[in-house]
Motif scaffolding. Structure first.
Motif, PDB file in Angstrom:
ATOM      1  N   ALA A  82       0.826  -1.203   0.000  1.00  0.00           N
ATOM      2  CA  ALA A  82       0.000   0.000   0.000  1.00  0.00           C
ATOM      3  C   ALA A  82       0.864   1.258   0.000  1.00  0.00           C
ATOM      4  N   ARG A  83       1.927   1.254   0.804  1.00  0.00           N
ATOM      5  CA  ARG A  83       2.786   2.445   0.883  1.00  0.00           C
ATOM      6  C   ARG A  83       3.521   2.693  -0.430  1.00  0.00           C
ATOM      7  N   LYS A  84       4.059   1.640  -1.023  1.00  0.00           N
ATOM      8  CA  LYS A  84       4.847   1.826  -2.235  1.00  0.00           C
ATOM      9  C   LYS A  84       3.991   2.214  -3.436  1.00  0.00           C
ATOM     10  N   ALA A  85       2.696   1.989  -3.330  1.00  0.00           N
ATOM     11  CA  ALA A  85       1.794   2.332  -4.428  1.00  0.00           C
ATOM     12  C   ALA A  85       1.319   3.781  -4.361  1.00  0.00           C
ATOM     13  N   PHE A  86       1.912   4.568  -3.479  1.00  0.00           N
ATOM     14  CA  PHE A  86       1.443   5.940  -3.242  1.00  0.00           C
ATOM     15  C   PHE A  86       1.208   6.719  -4.534  1.00  0.00           C
ATOM     16  N   VAL A  87       2.273   6.870  -5.330  1.00  0.00           N
ATOM     17  CA  VAL A  87       2.162   7.705  -6.524  1.00  0.00           C
ATOM     18  C   VAL A  87       1.173   7.115  -7.518  1.00  0.00           C
ATOM     19  N   THR A  88       1.292   5.824  -7.753  1.00  0.00           N
ATOM     20  CA  THR A  88       0.462   5.214  -8.785  1.00  0.00           C
ATOM     21  C   THR A  88      -0.992   5.072  -8.363  1.00  0.00           C
TER      22      THR A  88
END
Length: 976
Positions: A409-415
């Motif tokens: 969830a965190r790493k998908a922030f931008v996308t």
């Protein structure tokens, strides 16, 4: 003309609202102008020069909000190519920009003249000193480098969220850091040495003891100038103190001026300056990192607070407790991440001010983890946490699945946030840092500023280091909205610098959108030193002008790209590039991102020769050479399935006659199947050399007469006819075994003694006391993947309903599992047929239990089998269908029962054989498997195992090794 030529105009955009202000102008329709095209072709070779307008357009976009169309794209293979391009540019006053992954968020990977691709031929990792160091080529993704290091318990220091796609060269050139790197684990601090090419062509290896001596001979003026700047800085205590203070927090704005303080020689200074220089000072051709321990024990929590300032205020206590990562996500981010697979759906209902901290402690062993848990519990005491939706626990955990979900969830922030933006809007990603002690104050000020300018931004970031990111969406086609964005940026930059003495770019590097504000942050004296450094290293201004230094106060508003609406499946795309490393056609034609980029340019264009040129190339470059494996959906944080879009485009191109022929084949598939098996049996009786020449000629003629993308060509690796299916009994069967049509038509690997795959699966199931039954009427049925992958809707619908109805009867209404012996067919029956079923058959499908044969073996058979013999080593090719199904662990489990050593290549990916696509476009499989094949052939293996016959054929062709089903090896290992 071929008999079944694609329908002309089928891919022409259905609705064009008129020319967009940022469309590629009509005069660019011919592509690269002369004499540039001819001169570079003569210099480098035609295969290294991309000149078509479609090539220029697909390279014009990256993950940033900017778009600049290059004059030409060069695919550099080695340092000689890079030096040749730089020499050419010097002699003709041209400009050069290097591009690797194109994941940069500020336009660093875009150029308006010569763009050099340094990704395709620049991958590779060499692990040194048992993992304590690693030599990495610049086109290698961070994920790939860490995969090689993980076997040694080591990891790179920088850990950007885009590790799946961003390359090491870009990470160093931008000094990208990530969730845990802070100011101590970033590229600047963990580099051992660099090899780079200066604008004048001089190659410098900073590890070479003679590097300074050789540089002094080659570039004496540069060496003198660097040492002069060093002396000036060191003679000014106030400036020295200012430089040191600026790097106490994360900072990537401008050139790394502390390189002049940390380096004692010109080479040492250049080594530091190259980090974060964004390709404006030279090309980084190789990096040697000092690696860090990979602490595998974790203690992690996702903690929810009532507001952004409340969450920020809690950060210092976790820092003091020793947390390695403290990541912040505001309510907009949390709600948008619901689109990410595995994120709780109830996050969509989170109140508007809710903010979460993702806190992680890491340790080398279980004892250390327990200590972390005690410190974490103490830090929690007294915090004002909230749980507004049921899925929230506010507890620390070490469960791998839960922890992985938090980080996903965190790493998908931008996308994720980008995918949820209003349609047609452009996304801006900002990145700043303040002293961590002032983070709560900065958050409150940022929220007020956003409200003042009418933005409702999403905020996330590395709170432990005072580093936040926020996303804004605006309409780049609306001048008033562009001015609103411009006014906000001016106010934001002044707020960050004047109130907080912060960094305008903490880890994304300066880029085009912060270059005009560099002097605001650093002041005129330091900014002048940066301009002087650029002129000293690159006096001709060849490399990446305007990317890091720009005196135009409105430079950040130049080149903003519009985002025209395209097909609904692709519309959420923010062009981040996460899909590209997994794409089988990425090194041959186009990637998923590029397919969407090209489609958007078509929408921008009115009817014109330029649009005709884009459409003319799109059929082959985008549609025909898409493997259709949809692994792009797995890599995309918001699940965009470009493979599905290409299948839809294939359908659009079919004429009525072609669709009718495909439906007829489905109706009479029993006859088609028998004919194919007979043809293979006949071919098997012809001597190899004669057969290959004869059938190659026959299929070549048929391809020309019908259509090259419909008729497969004969390949020497195509196996012979399948053996007759074994006889089985329904009574007492533990499962229904469905041999896929590919295994009913094609036999196993030539020259390998033993049973066929159906015979092997029947045998091992019997040995384990779990007998299976093969229905007598399987002939003429199919999983429908043949029609689905090619976009034949009527044939797909017909076969999908036929197989579900048959399976319902075979399994007694779903009481027995249906075991399928080809992973792509398992995926087809389990998932891909569903949209094409009638309502009644969809209800039947819900009752079916569809199990891949490898999963059946791993979960139901292994525990009841006696392994009597093993091979020394086995290399696996997990298929893309197994990735979709999540069945890779089961393939490994079966292989580990049969082999003492099991290896999955780090570069394993989709083979792109895709049923018959590898026979339609053999070059696609060759490109898709090149890196995996290099790993496989670098050493001997006793067995080469997979789980799909056509994928095995593709890997045979790629490696020259004989691949076969892991179940055949299991049968051999357990044979009495």
């Amino acid at each position: 003309m071929p008999l079944l030529e694609p329908r002309p105009g089928a891919l022409r955009p259905r609705s064009v609202s008129g020319p967009s202000p940022d469309r590629v102008p009509p005069y660019r329709a011919a592509g690269t102008p002369e004499p540039l095209r001819t001169e570079l072709t003569e210099l480098l070779g035609a295969e290294k020069v991309l000149w078509k307008v479609s090539d220029l357009v697909r390279y014009a976009s990256d993950a940033s909000p900017y778009r600049f169309v290059p004059q030409v794209v060069v695919i550099a293979e080695d340092i000689d190519d890079v030096s040749a391009v730089l020499s050419y540019a010097h002699g003709r006053q041209r400009e050069v920009v290097f591009r690797a992954a194109g994941t940069s968020l500020n336009g660093q990977a875009q150029g308006e003249d010569i763009l050099v691709d340094v990704r395709r031929h620049w991958a590779g990792v060499e692990v040194l000193e048992e993992g304590r160091r690693a030599r990495v080529r610049p086109g290698t993704t961070v994920l790939r480098a860490n995969a090689a290091l993980a076997r040694h318990g080591r990891v790179l220091g920088p850990d950007p969220a885009s590790a799946i796609a961003c390359t090491v060269g870009g990470v160093v050139a931008n000094n990208a850091s990530g969730m845990t790197a802070g100011t101590t684990r970033n590229s600047y601090r963990t580099l051992s040495s660099l090899t780079f090419v200066l604008p004048g062509g001089t190659v410098v290896d900073t590890a070479d003891p003679l590097a300074d001596e050789e540089l002094a001979r080659a570039e004496p003026a540069l060496c003198r100038g660097l040492m002069e700047i060093k002396r000036e800085i060191e003679a000014d205590p106030a400036l020295t103190a200012r430089i040191r203070a600026k790097y106490e927090i994360k900072n990537t704005t401008g050139y790394r001026l502390d390189a002049y303080l940390d380096g004692n020689t010109p080479v040492e200074i250049l080594r530091g300056l190259m980090v974060g220089s964004e390709g404006t000072l030279g090309f980084i051709s190789e990096v040697v990192f000092d690696t860090l321990p990979l602490d595998r024990e974790v203690c992690t929590a996702l903690l929810f607070f009532p507001s952004l300032p409340a969450a920020a205020a809690a950060v210092p206590r976790f820092n003091e407790a020793g947390a390695l990562a403290v990541e912040l996500m505001d309510a907009n981010t949390l709600r948008a991440s619901v689109s990410v697979e595995g994120v709780p759906a109830d996050w969509a209902a989170l109140p508007g001010t809710t903010t979460a901290l993702l806190v992680e402690f890491r340790a080398p062993d279980a004892a250390g983890r327990e200590d972390c848990a005690r410190r974490a519990a103490a830090a929690l005491d007294g915090l004002d946490l909230v749980a507004p939706v049921p899925s929230i626990t506010n507890r620390f955990t070490s469960d791998p699945r839960t922890v992985s979900g938090y980080w996903k969830a965190r790493k998908a922030f931008v996308t994720a946030v980008g995918g949820a933006r209003a349609r047609g809007t452009t996304l801006i990603t900002e990145d700043f840092a303040v002293p961590p002690s002032r983070l709560a104050e900065a958050c409150a000020a940022l929220l007020a500023l956003q409200a003042e300018h009418g933005f409702d931004a999403a905020v996330a970031g590395h709170a432990a280091h005072g580093n936040l990111h926020f996303l804004l969406a605006f309409d780049a086609a609306d001048p008033a909205d562009v001015e609103r964005y411009g006014a906000f940026m001016e106010a934001f930059c002044r707020l960050t610098v004047e109130r907080f003495d912060g960094s305008l770019k903490a880890e994304h590097s300066t880029g085009r959108n912060m270059a005009p504000f560099l002097e605001l942050e650093w002041g005129p004296e330091a900014a002048a030193l940066m301009w002087r450094t650029k002129r000293l290293v690159d006096p001709a201004g060849v490399l990446a002008p305007r990317v890091l230094l720009d005196r135009d106060p409105r430079a950040h508003l130049r080149g903003l790209k519009t985002i025209p609406r395209v097909e609904a499946e692709a519309d959420p795309c923010i062009e981040c590039g996460f899909c590209e490393p997994t794409c089988p056609s990425g090194d041959l034609t186009t990637t998923p991102r590029q397919r969407i980029v090209l489609r958007r340019e078509m929408i921008r264009q009115p009817s014109s020769p330029l649009l005709d040129g884009l459409l003319g190339a799109y059929g082959h470059d985008a549609v025909d050479t898409c493997a259709g494996d949809s692994t792009c959906r797995l890599a995309c944080p918001v699940g965009i399935d470009t493979g599905a879009l290409m299948r839809d485009f294939r359908h659009r191109r079919h004429g009525p006659r072609e669709e009718a022929a495909a439906a007829l084949a489905a109706r009479h598939f029993r006859t088609v199947e028998a004919a194919a098996r007979t043809a293979l049996a006949t071919a098997g009786r012809i001597p190899d050399r004669v057969r290959d020449r004869l059938l190659g000629g026959v299929t070549g003629a048929a391809r020309r007469a019908v259509r090259p993308d419909l008729v497969p060509r004969w390949l020497p690796q195509i196996p012979g006819a399948a053996a007759k299916l074994p006889t089985t009994a329904r009574s007492g069967a533990a499962a229904v075994y469905y041999p896929a049509c590919v295994n009913r038509i094609f036999g196993g690997p030539d020259g390998r003694p033993g049973p066929s795959l159906p015979q092997a699966l029947v045998a091992v199931s019997e040995r384990a006391g779990k007998p299976v039954w093969i229905p007598g009427d399987v002939t003429g049925t199919c999983c429908a993947v043949i029609w689905h992958s090619k976009g034949y809707e009527e044939g797909n619908r017909l076969m999908a309903n036929r197989i579900v109805e048959a399976a319902w009867g075979w399994t007694a209404g779903g009481r027995l599992p249906l075991v399928v012996d080809a992973s792509s067919c398992t995926l087809g029956i389990a998932r891909e047929v569903v949209p094409y079923l009638t309502p009644d058959n969809r209800a039947l499908h819900e009752e079916l239990r569809i199990v891949d044969s490898v999963v059946w073996a791993a979960q139901e058979l292994l525990a009841h089998l006696e392994v009597r013999r093993t091979v020394g080593s086995a290399v696996l090719h997990p298929t893309c269908s197994m990735r979709h199904l999540g069945d890779e662990p089961q393939l490994r489990a079966v292989a580990e029962a049969c082999a003492d050593e099991v290896v999955v290549p780090d570069d394993a990916g989709c083979c792109a054989f895709a049923g018959d696509r590898g026979m339609l476009h053999p070059e696609l499989t060759a490109a898709a498997t090149a890196r995996e094949a290099a790993e496989v052939t670098a050493r001997p293996f006793d067995a080469h195992l997979s789980a799909n016959r056509m994928c095995e054929v593709g890997m045979d062709r790629a490696t020259g090794r004989r691949y076969y089903s892991a179940l055949l090896e299991l049968e051999h290992a357990t044979r009495p």
